[in-house]
Scaffold this motif. Structure first.
Motif, short mmCIF file in Angstrom:
data_model
loop_
_atom_site.label_atom_id
_atom_site.label_comp_id
_atom_site.label_asym_id
_atom_site.label_seq_id
_atom_site.Cartn_x
_atom_site.Cartn_y
_atom_site.Cartn_z
N TYR A 302 0.84 -1.21 0.00
CA TYR A 302 0.00 0.00 0.00
C TYR A 302 0.87 1.26 0.00
O TYR A 302 0.60 2.23 -0.72
CB TYR A 302 -0.91 -0.03 1.23
N ASN A 305 2.41 1.95 -3.39
CA ASN A 305 1.42 2.55 -4.28
C ASN A 305 1.32 4.06 -4.06
O ASN A 305 1.32 4.86 -5.01
CB ASN A 305 0.06 1.87 -4.01
N ARG A 335 -5.14 3.27 6.92
CA ARG A 335 -5.02 1.86 6.56
C ARG A 335 -4.35 1.05 7.68
O ARG A 335 -4.75 -0.10 7.96
CB ARG A 335 -4.22 1.73 5.26
#
Length: 488
Positions: A302, A305, A335
């Motif tokens: 994540y 990204n 997250r």
């Protein structure tokens, strides 16, 4: 996509006026698209055109008079130099070469300072071995060793200086007590001088490292503010350095950014058919360290990204800001909380809408400040030019006044000379007349009793003429003085 001005002029002069059905053969597809966009002329590329262009390029010196192969090679070299210079000078404030060099120097300084500090520890440890356990930090150990010198000279008076260096009164008292009961050997003054000079060098290197880190932070805030806000200045600079440039990093996919720096482990895993690495340089960020062991791979994917998005925003935005980096960092935090507590994070679309609004406000403010700075700079330049013009006018006026004063002085000198000449002639004439009169008087002496003043009519006329001449001279002098004052 913008056609060069010289090429446009050449095509306008070479092509016929009615060029609706003209088809131009161009060797490069991009140039053909640019010609079509600017001039509206159809361009054919590929196939026979490429072969023809290759042949023209090969035999170009034979086709053009006065063009030799040597001059063509010089022209190509000059074109290459100008292209490279234009690429380098694209934007001075957003040059990532300085970041690559500074992060490389920072890593090298860390290694050198660590090595030199260990050398100081070993060298001074012969004299004061207990100090290593009390002060484990390298730079602080070098400062303390330089301050103490010979441990036998350490006393209660130097306790305040130790507290300033160590920033702890208990540690300073422990150093003082350990110096009184140390097991170290005695040391000569010459050895102490060498140890102090070497520790001084290590301290200066550590100070320079702090300044270099501040410089790296300022450069990253100018070149890649979003990336530095997301992952930190040091890790972001390492990613840029490993990729070669910010543009190369922006071109990488997220899967490549994730394992950037772990190439050896990747190829070893591919060779042995083992597990591939989950993270490379981004492992040094705080997010992966805070994540649980089972979630490290997910959060690294994540984070890679988001790093890719931030690097692309920094690379291709006109006015880079840290707004997107802050928003992306909030998303990574959400997250992480989702992995730990299960709280659902916000959607990416909502976050990006907020970021776009804030970024537009920040960009407008930055542009406003730049316009103000530009106006101030123009005003300063205008004032400077006006001051220079005024100084030049004053210098010209002063030179004109000096020339006029010199002319007036010369005129006055001439007038004085002219006035002195008739006065001298009169002075010469007066003694002659007086002498004649005296001689006549001597020839015809009168008795004392009957002596009377006899005035002849001719003498009276001469005296009146002399008085009139004197009056005229006075009037001329007055006029000359008045004219000089008016000229001044």
């Amino acid at each position: 996509g913008v056609l060069h001005e010289d090429l446009r002029l050449l095509l306008d002069t070479a092509l016929p006026p009615k060029r609706k059905k003209v088809v131009l053969g161009v060797g490069d597809a991009k140039m053909g698209a640019a010609v079509l966009e600017e001039l509206g002329v159809q361009c054919q590329t590929g196939g026979v055109v490429a072969e023809l262009m290759r042949g023209i390029r090969l035999h170009f010196p034979a086709l053009v008079r006065g063009l030799t192969a040597q001059s063509a090679a010089k022209a190509q070299l000059g074109l290459g130099h100008s292209y490279s210079r234009a690429k380098v000078k694209f934007n001075v404030h957003r040059v990532d070469n300085m970041i690559i060099q500074s992060i490389s120097l920072l890593d090298q300084l860390d290694k050198d300072i660590n090595t030199f500090s260990m050398r100081v520890r070993e060298w001074y440890g012969y004299h004061f071995p207990e100090l290593i356990k009390i002060v484990p930090e390298n730079s602080m150990y070098c400062r303390v060793a330089k301050f103490i010198g010979n441990r036998r000279e350490l006393s209660e008076e130097s306790l305040e200086g130790l507290e300033e260096i160590v920033m702890d009164s208990a540690k300073a008292q422990a150093i003082l007590e350990a110096s009184r009961s140390s097991m170290g050997m005695d040391i000569s003054p010459l050895d102490l001088i060498n140890i102090e000079s070497f520790s001084r060098r290590v301290i200066s290197l550590s100070d320079y490292r702090k300044g270099l880190q501040e410089y790296l932070r300022s450069k990253m805030s100018q070149v890649a503010p979003s990336l530095s806000a997301l992952i930190g200045e040091v890790v972001g600079a390492r990613l840029i350095s490993h990729a070669g440039s910010l543009t190369n990093l922006a071109k990488y996919p997220a899967s490549t950014v994730q394992i950037l720096g772990a190439e050896k482990a990747l190829f070893r895993a591919l060779k042995t058919r083992g597990n591939t690495p989950k993270y490379g340089l981004i492992f040094h960020s705080t997010f992966i360290g805070r994540a649980a062991a089972k979630n490290k791979g997910r959060i690294s994917r994540y984070l890679a990204n988001k790093c890719t998005i931030a690097s692309r925003i920094d690379c291709f935005s006109e006015v880079p800001t840290s707004v997107f980096g802050d928003k992306l960092r909030e998303q990574v935090e959400e997250r992480l909380a989702f992995y730990e507590t299960g709280e659902p994070p916000r959607k990416n679309l909502e976050v990006m809408k907020e970021a776009v609004v804030e970024a537009n406000e920040v960009v407008a403010e930055v542009k406003r400040r730049q316009e103000k700075k530009e106006k101030k700079r123009k005003k300063r330049e205008k004032r400077r030019l006006e001051a220079l013009a005024a100084a030049a006018e004053e210098a010209a006026e002063n030179s004109v006044m000096e020339t006029e004063e010199n002319d007036v002085g010369a005129k006055k000198k001439k007038k004085k000379k002219k006035q002195q000449q008739p006065e001298e002639s009169e002075a010469e004439a007066e003694p002659e007349e007086n002498g004649v009169e005296e001689e006549e008087e001597e020839e015809e002496p009168l008795p004392k009793k009957k002596r009377k003043v006899v005035v002849e009519p001719e003498a009276e006329e001469e005296e009146e003429e002399e008085e009139e001449e004197k009056k005229k001279k006075k009037k001329k002098k007055k006029k000359a003085v008045a004219r000089d004052s008016e000229e001044d």
